[in-house]
Structures are given as C-alpha cells and as structure tokens.
Design an enzyme around this catalytic site. Structure first.
Site, PDB file in Angstrom:
ATOM      1  N   HIS A 126       0.917  -1.195   0.023  1.00 53.76           N
ATOM      2  CA  HIS A 126      -0.140  -0.081   0.065  1.00 53.76           C
ATOM      3  C   HIS A 126       0.870   1.312   0.036  1.00 53.76           C
ATOM      4  O   HIS A 126       2.149   1.060   0.635  1.00 53.76           O
ATOM      5  CB  HIS A 126      -0.997  -0.067   1.346  1.00 53.76           C
ATOM      6  CG  HIS A 126      -1.884   0.852   1.560  1.00 53.76           C
ATOM      7  ND1 HIS A 126      -1.595   2.427   1.876  1.00 53.76           N
ATOM      8  CD2 HIS A 126      -3.081   1.051   1.329  1.00 53.76           C
ATOM      9  CE1 HIS A 126      -2.738   2.824   1.944  1.00 53.76           C
ATOM     10  NE2 HIS A 126      -3.512   2.408   1.633  1.00 53.76           N
ATOM     11  N   ASP A 203       3.103  -3.702   8.141  1.00 52.19           N
ATOM     12  CA  ASP A 203       2.011  -2.846   7.904  1.00 52.19           C
ATOM     13  C   ASP A 203       0.860  -3.966   7.965  1.00 52.19           C
ATOM     14  O   ASP A 203       0.839  -4.791   7.236  1.00 52.19           O
ATOM     15  CB  ASP A 203       1.989  -2.466   6.456  1.00 52.19           C
ATOM     16  CG  ASP A 203       0.631  -1.892   5.879  1.00 52.19           C
ATOM     17  OD1 ASP A 203      -0.303  -1.915   6.781  1.00 52.19           O
ATOM     18  OD2 ASP A 203       0.656  -1.366   4.978  1.00 52.19           O
ATOM     19  N   GLN A 206      -4.192  -4.621   7.037  1.00 46.62           N
ATOM     20  CA  GLN A 206      -5.274  -5.788   6.793  1.00 46.62           C
ATOM     21  C   GLN A 206      -4.938  -7.118   7.488  1.00 46.62           C
ATOM     22  O   GLN A 206      -5.463  -8.115   7.033  1.00 46.62           O
ATOM     23  CB  GLN A 206      -5.411  -6.072   5.359  1.00 46.62           C
ATOM     24  CG  GLN A 206      -5.462  -4.706   4.709  1.00 46.62           C
ATOM     25  CD  GLN A 206      -6.998  -4.380   4.547  1.00 46.62           C
ATOM     26  OE1 GLN A 206      -7.883  -5.004   4.813  1.00 46.62           O
ATOM     27  NE2 GLN A 206      -7.121  -3.300   4.276  1.00 46.62           N
ATOM     28  N   LYS A 229     -10.349  -0.477  10.560  1.00 47.81           N
ATOM     29  CA  LYS A 229     -10.423  -1.607   9.927  1.00 47.81           C
ATOM     30  C   LYS A 229     -11.012  -2.720  10.819  1.00 47.81           C
ATOM     31  O   LYS A 229     -11.120  -3.771  10.105  1.00 47.81           O
ATOM     32  CB  LYS A 229      -9.498  -1.636   8.991  1.00 47.81           C
ATOM     33  CG  LYS A 229      -8.967  -0.609   8.048  1.00 47.81           C
ATOM     34  CD  LYS A 229      -7.968  -1.155   7.204  1.00 47.81           C
ATOM     35  CE  LYS A 229      -7.323   0.046   6.273  1.00 47.81           C
ATOM     36  NZ  LYS A 229      -8.190   0.614   5.273  1.00 47.81           N
ATOM     37  N   CYS A 369      -4.829   2.364  -3.599  1.00 51.22           N
ATOM     38  CA  CYS A 369      -3.560   2.903  -3.167  1.00 51.22           C
ATOM     39  C   CYS A 369      -2.329   1.745  -2.979  1.00 51.22           C
ATOM     40  O   CYS A 369      -1.629   1.827  -2.125  1.00 51.22           O
ATOM     41  CB  CYS A 369      -4.011   3.451  -1.656  1.00 51.22           C
ATOM     42  SG  CYS A 369      -5.015   4.605  -1.498  1.00 51.22           S
TER      43      CYS A 369
HETATM   44  N1  C6P Z   1      -6.464   0.771   3.045  1.00 49.60           N
HETATM   45  C1  C6P Z   1      -8.067   0.080   1.660  1.00 49.60           C
HETATM   46  O1  C6P Z   1      -9.147   0.502   0.888  1.00 49.60           O
HETATM   47  P1  C6P Z   1      -4.764   4.052   7.291  1.00 49.60           P
HETATM   48  O2  C6P Z   1      -5.385   4.934   6.262  1.00 49.60           O
HETATM   49  O3  C6P Z   1      -3.682   4.796   7.970  1.00 49.60           O
HETATM   50  O4  C6P Z   1      -5.994   3.508   8.141  1.00 49.60           O
HETATM   51  O5  C6P Z   1      -4.407   2.743   6.373  1.00 49.60           O
HETATM   52  C2  C6P Z   1      -3.777   2.813   5.533  1.00 49.60           C
HETATM   53  C3  C6P Z   1      -3.241   1.438   4.901  1.00 49.60           C
HETATM   54  C4  C6P Z   1      -2.103   0.740   4.964  1.00 49.60           C
HETATM   55  N2  C6P Z   1      -1.761  -0.253   4.593  1.00 49.60           N
HETATM   56  C5  C6P Z   1      -2.849  -1.263   4.043  1.00 49.60           C
HETATM   57  C6  C6P Z   1      -2.310  -2.551   3.600  1.00 49.60           C
HETATM   58  C7  C6P Z   1      -4.071  -0.611   4.027  1.00 49.60           C
HETATM   59  O6  C6P Z   1      -4.960  -1.388   3.290  1.00 49.60           O
HETATM   60  C8  C6P Z   1      -4.258   0.739   4.275  1.00 49.60           C
HETATM   61  C9  C6P Z   1      -5.746   1.364   4.105  1.00 49.60           C
HETATM   62  C10 C6P Z   1      -7.703   1.040   2.718  1.00 49.60           C
HETATM   63  O7  C6P Z   1      -7.689  -0.702   1.054  1.00 49.60           O
HETATM   64  C11 C6P Z   1      -7.651   2.654   2.370  1.00 49.60           C
HETATM   65  S1  C6P Z   1      -6.660   3.259   1.077  1.00 49.60           S
END
Ligand code: C6P
Length: 411
Positions: A126, A203, A206, A229, A369
C-alpha cells in the site's frame, strides 16, 4: 471468553449501519477493507466516554480526568494483550497505520539509516508502506529495493537472500495485501532480515483485522494497524514496537505531555509510550479501539477466520464462474485473506461499482492505493469486494446477481 457459536446473522444485527436500505435495496456492505462498520458495543463505549468521562488524560487531578485516563490506559493494555505485546508501553497510539509507519520511518529511520544503506519493500505494498520510505530514502541517500511479485500476486522469495545484505537496514512488508488479499510469510522474511541485522516493520492494516496476531511469535520489530478496519473508530491506530527500540528512538513530534523537563534550549523526554504521544491524543478513539478488541475477542479471531475462509471459498467459486470475470490474487485459500479483487470484461471498475451501488451493494473500485500492484497486472484499477465477520453467503449471491447485471449492460 469467545462466544460458543458463530452466527453472522446475529452478529450483523449488532452493526446499526448495516440495517438500512441504499437506493431502495437492503445494504450489502462489501468494502470493509476500506473501513469496517462499527458494532453497538463500540458506539456505546464512545458515547459513554463523551457523556460521562470526557476530560483530558494525564493532565488533571479531578475525577473526570482520572476516569478518562484510566479508560485510555486500560484500552492500551487490552490492545497490547490482544497482540501479545510484552507490556502495554509498547503500544503507541497513532492516527492509524499510515502515521505509525511514518513514525518509524522518521523516528527510527533518520537516526539509523544513512547514505548507501538499503530499505527493502515489496511491490505488493500500500502507498502507506512505500511513500514514508521514499521520503526517508530522499533525506538520507538510502536506496529502495523491492521484492517482486509472481503471476498470482505472491512475493517471489527465491532471491530474498540476494536482496538482503549488511546494507539492508529496514525490511518493510505488509502482513496482508489490501489490493489482492495475499497473506505474506512474515516470519520467514523476518528471519532472513534479522540474519543480516535489518529491522522488520509490518504494515498490519489488513492483518490484525482478520487473524490472531502474536507479535512475539511473528518475531518482528514494529507492527502497525488501524482501529477503523477492525470495528473501531477512525483516527486511531497503533504502532507496536519492541521496547528497547522504542526507548532508543528520538521523538516523532514535539508538544505537550511527551516531555520530562523543558528548558530554553534543550528538553528531556517522557518515557515510552508518552514520548511518542505529543499533544492531546484521540482519547475517545483509543477507548473505542479497546471496545473493538473486546468485541472481536468475544467473538473469537479463530472463528472469524474460519467464517471468512468459508465465505471466500464460496465467493471465488460463484463470482469466478461469471463469464469474462478475472480474479486477481493467489488461488489458494491458505495464501489469501477476505479480499476479492476482480475485473469484468471491458467494464471499467468505476462503472461496476456504480451499477452495484444502484443495487445497494458497496464495493471499492480504483487502484486501492497500490499502484505498483496494478502496474504488475497491467491494469489501471480493479473492483474489490472485501468481506468481514458480518457478511454472509447471501451477500455473495447478491454480488453475483449485481455482476450479472453489469455483464448484461456491457455485453
Ligand atoms: N487501505 C483500502 O481501501 P490508514 O489509512 O492509515 O488507516 O491505513 C492505510 C493502509 C495501510 N496499509 C494497508 C495494507 C491498507 O489497506 C491501508 C488502508 C484502505 O484498502 C484505504 S486506502
């Protein structure tokens, strides 16, 4: 204690937002990878804080401040236990995964990475796990290297040893891909990274959502995840780090409550975790995230994983049978999480999403992203249905009906 039975229909009733119609149809929410819905237990915890205990933390001697501080720190402890942190102080509250990774990149990276050093990422990441490292590399003169993907969107680890060397300072890798659902072998990568003296940043945006995470067992150095999430509020997340690393790090931001002593020219820092929590934190968010952890623990992460695997098997079979539809990501259920990324003939993913929305079905369309992943598959975007504990096989059937409609329109 986990509940004795797993009943997604009953669980669904605990999520008020799922009980509505969208465009005249019952809502089918298949966008939990973007953000999950929130159960009543989390909404109640937020209300309780604002209605009874609202005060700043670690600052007042009065009763409300005492209550707010206890609830805030108690949530830290519960989240720490949930991922098997050694101690609550290893949990740093952040705005989310993005801020947690930026924190490591700046606070650890600027002190430990220099010209000629290397940072190893993967093409699966991401943008939140790419851009902070690009910024660090620009500021330090370090070089970025990438683990490539195979045709199923899995990391190619055959040449991992040649990608790693004594120059590698950081390996930053996702636990689970948001764009494809690929589950990465974090333990294996960590062992190889540690063998050359690199730290491992995961990271987990997910990851922690769908599987039981044990940071000590994984053996990693930092693990980042977001509350929103995993049934918690937005604007709150966690950076877990090894205490010794956190102790040695410089602060990320300066401000109130992160200091021990302030002088005119120099100051000294509070101990971990407060050193990294400058300013008034997201108190309600932390309390809500604690409630989310309680909720997920009560249902049981293992039961959630079994349910999602079952749902994915069904979704891959049913959605995959639609003529002209391509599913991206690993074919084995052992290697993928609850994300179904797909394209359908010549239909643009945005059109797919719009048509599904008119049927009350929420999916995400775009590059998620993860533009490097899209480039790998030679597409600009995909449609993505992502599942969680409250989804059912009926939801999959509704998705299939919706996609049949898309097919008719674009035939
Ligand atoms: N993915 C998706 O629709 P934040 O925004 O900081 O809570 O998380 C960012 C982020 C980082 N790593 C991974 C693997 C992610 O999936 C995400 C967030 C969302 O897939 C929004 S782009």
């Amino acid at each position: 204690m986990p509940r004795t039975d797993f009943d997604p229909i009953a669980i669904r009733k605990e999520f008020p937002a799922l009980d509505q119609t969208v465009n005249g149809k019952p809502l089918i929410y298949l966008d939990s990878a973007a953000t999950s819905q929130k159960p009543r237990a989390v909404l109640d915890a937020l209300d309780a804080y604002y209605e009874r205990d609202n005060a700043n933390v670690h600052r007042g001697i009065h009763e409300l401040s005492r209550r707010a501080t206890i609830a805030y720190e108690d949530a830290r402890g519960r989240v720490g236990s949930w991922i098997n942190a050694v101690e609550p102080s290893e949990i740093i509250w952040t705005r989310g995964t993005t801020e947690a990774i930026n924190l490591v990149a700046m606070a650890w990276g600027l002190d430990n990475v220099g010209k000629g050093d290397e940072i190893l990422l993967s093409v699966l990441e991401h943008h939140s796990n790419i851009i902070p490292w690009q910024l660090l590399a620009k500021r330090t003169g370090a070089k970025l290297r990438y683990i490539e993907l195979d045709e199923q969107g899995r990391l190619i680890l055959d040449d991992l040893d040649s990608l790693l060397s004594r120059r590698t300072k950081i390996v930053a890798i996702s636990h689970v891909s948001n764009a494809l659902g690929t589950i990465n072998p974090v333990k294996r990568i960590t062992e190889a990274a540690h063998a050359v003296g690199a730290i491992v940043v995961v990271d987990g945006a997910q990851g922690a959502v769908h599987t039981k995470v044990d940071v000590q067992d994984l053996g990693v150095d930092f693990y980042a995840f977001s509350g929103h999430k995993m049934c918690g509020p937005t604007g709150i997340g966690v950076l877990w780090g090894r205490r010794a690393l956190l102790d040695a790090m410089s602060p990320y931001q300066g401000g109130g409550e992160m200091i021990h002593f302030v002088g005119r020219e120099e100051s000294t820092w509070a101990s971990v975790p407060h050193k990294f929590e400058a300013g008034t934190p997201n108190i309600a968010g932390a309390i809500g995230m604690g409630a989310a952890v309680d909720f997920l623990s009560e249902i049981g992460m293992d039961a959630i994983a079994v349910h999602e695997r079952d749902l994915m098997a069904y979704a891959i079979e049913k959605v995959g049978a639609i003529p002209g539809l391509t599913i991206y990501g690993p074919t084995s259920l052992d290697e993928r999480s609850a994300v179904l990324s797909f394209s359908l003939g010549d239909a643009h993913p945005h059109d797919i999403s719009t048509i599904l929305d008119s049927d009350g079905i929420a999916v995400r369309a775009g590059h998620h992203c993860a533009q490097l992943v899209m480039k790998h598959f030679g597409v600009a975007a995909t449609a993505r249905a992502s599942f969680y504990l409250y989804n059912t096989k009926d939801d999959v059937d509704r998705l299939v009906d919706g996609l049949e409609q898309v097919r008719t329109i674009f035939a």
